[in-house]
Enzyme design. Sequence first.
Site, PDB file in Angstrom:
ATOM      1  N   ASP A   1       0.840  -1.196   0.000  1.00 58.06           N
ATOM      2  CA  ASP A   1       0.000   0.000   0.000  1.00 58.06           C
ATOM      3  C   ASP A   1       0.874   1.244   0.000  1.00 58.06           C
ATOM      4  O   ASP A   1       1.611   1.500   0.951  1.00 58.06           O
ATOM      5  CB  ASP A   1      -0.892   0.008   1.248  1.00 58.06           C
ATOM      6  CG  ASP A   1      -1.865   1.171   1.246  1.00 58.06           C
ATOM      7  OD1 ASP A   1      -2.919   1.046   0.588  1.00 58.06           O
ATOM      8  OD2 ASP A   1      -1.560   2.215   1.860  1.00 58.06           O
TER       9      ASP A   1
ATOM     10  N   TYR B   1       2.891   9.734  -0.362  1.00 61.26           N
ATOM     11  CA  TYR B   1       3.940   9.165   0.492  1.00 61.26           C
ATOM     12  C   TYR B   1       5.336   9.421  -0.089  1.00 61.26           C
ATOM     13  O   TYR B   1       6.335   9.245   0.609  1.00 61.26           O
ATOM     14  CB  TYR B   1       3.752   7.649   0.688  1.00 61.26           C
ATOM     15  CG  TYR B   1       2.450   7.249   1.347  1.00 61.26           C
ATOM     16  CD1 TYR B   1       1.569   8.191   1.876  1.00 61.26           C
ATOM     17  CD2 TYR B   1       2.093   5.911   1.445  1.00 61.26           C
ATOM     18  CE1 TYR B   1       0.375   7.813   2.470  1.00 61.26           C
ATOM     19  CE2 TYR B   1       0.901   5.527   2.047  1.00 61.26           C
ATOM     20  CZ  TYR B   1       0.045   6.481   2.544  1.00 61.26           C
ATOM     21  OH  TYR B   1      -1.136   6.098   3.127  1.00 61.26           O
TER      22      TYR B   1
ATOM     23  N   LYS C   1      -2.716   5.596  -4.270  1.00 60.42           N
ATOM     24  CA  LYS C   1      -3.830   6.512  -4.000  1.00 60.42           C
ATOM     25  C   LYS C   1      -3.508   7.878  -4.578  1.00 60.42           C
ATOM     26  O   LYS C   1      -2.348   8.286  -4.595  1.00 60.42           O
ATOM     27  CB  LYS C   1      -4.056   6.695  -2.493  1.00 60.42           C
ATOM     28  CG  LYS C   1      -3.897   5.470  -1.661  1.00 60.42           C
ATOM     29  CD  LYS C   1      -4.248   5.719  -0.204  1.00 60.42           C
ATOM     30  CE  LYS C   1      -3.805   4.566   0.645  1.00 60.42           C
ATOM     31  NZ  LYS C   1      -2.353   4.532   0.903  1.00 60.42           N
TER      32      LYS C   1
ATOM     33  N   HIS D   1      -7.680   9.251  -2.327  1.00 59.63           N
ATOM     34  CA  HIS D   1      -7.066   9.187  -0.988  1.00 59.63           C
ATOM     35  C   HIS D   1      -7.969   9.795   0.089  1.00 59.63           C
ATOM     36  O   HIS D   1      -8.100   9.242   1.185  1.00 59.63           O
ATOM     37  CB  HIS D   1      -5.710   9.907  -1.024  1.00 59.63           C
ATOM     38  CG  HIS D   1      -4.761   9.498   0.048  1.00 59.63           C
ATOM     39  ND1 HIS D   1      -3.404   9.520  -0.113  1.00 59.63           N
ATOM     40  CD2 HIS D   1      -4.966   9.051   1.308  1.00 59.63           C
ATOM     41  CE1 HIS D   1      -2.823   9.119   1.000  1.00 59.63           C
ATOM     42  NE2 HIS D   1      -3.754   8.832   1.881  1.00 59.63           N
TER      43      HIS D   1
END
Length: 277
Positions: A47, A52, A77, A108
């Site tokens: 994930d 990120y 996402k 997200h």
Amino acid sequence: MSELSTAITLSGGASIPRFGYGTFRIEDGDTQAAVETALETGYRLLDTAVGYGNEEGVGRAVAASGLKREEVFLTSKVWEHGYDDVRRNLDESLERLGTDYLDLYLLHWPRPNVDLYVESWQALLDARSEGLIRAAGVSNFTIEHLDRIEAETGAAAELNQVELHPYFAQPELRAYHAEHLIATESWGPLALRGGALFDEPALQAVAAAHDRTPAQVALRWNLQRGNVVIPKSVTPDRIRENWAVLDFALTDEDLAAIDALDTGVRQGGDPLVVGND
Ligand SMILES: NC(=O)c1ccc[n+]([C@@H]2O[C@H](COP(=O)([O-])OP(=O)(O)OC[C@H]3O[C@@H](n4cnc5c(N)ncnc54)[C@H](OP(=O)(O)O)[C@@H]3O)[C@@H](O)[C@H]2O)c1
């Protein structure tokens, strides 16, 4: 419940592992080694997210693992909203991850004041039709947001990834998911970093009875409550500790004792607030 299937079939037909590896707050430079450890341990669901900043590291780890692409379930996402921006972000994520499809792509956050999540959802549906993503889902959507995308596009989300752990068990949302055939994926399953949760006497008693750690019991509770679970750790021993939750089972009494820890209070961001400015 003594047996758990290790995968769930989503409403669109894709199969998703029940247990996976989260990568939030892992620096891109540390990501390849951490994800390689996870893949060596046995995790097959990864994930990540545009936000990120570590998709390249995830992609490098998959490439270095020797696993075939179809043996790994890749989730990313998108933060931005709007049809064209979502499609552009998807192309960029595929490039960074070094793949030509995602197994699961999520909006997200709903960012309700931006008020573009319906057209963003349509972008995911079209990407799914074109084979760029195998499953389309959302994250941090409330019942109201889920209702709206289904009403306006005719297609429900296949999965909703939400904060879910013993302190915040989301029973009402999970019941809605069950009615609408939406899989529940739990982020922050260790209450974002354990802390007070690991010191809860109820959790410690169950852990002692099974000769497991409080982290393992919290993860196993989440699995037995029917959710897909994606703990994060950069620590190799914890990556392995968290994986070792498929070979024991909590009793109904254990599950009820952990259910009683629910405070109904979030530890993470509020879907009505995050990204609204
Ligand atoms: N959709 C969203 O908005 C959203 C939001 C948050 C998270 N997520 C996803 O969900 C994943 C998991 O959530 P999260 O990372 O926020 O929180 P989490 O998995 O609940 O907790 C991670 C924290 O717990 C520590 N930890 C991990 N295993 C442990 C163990 N066995 N014993 C003691 N401590 C342990 C980790 O430390 P070390 O790493 O130092 O070992 C890290 O500080 C994320 O990585 C991300 O993929 C999604």
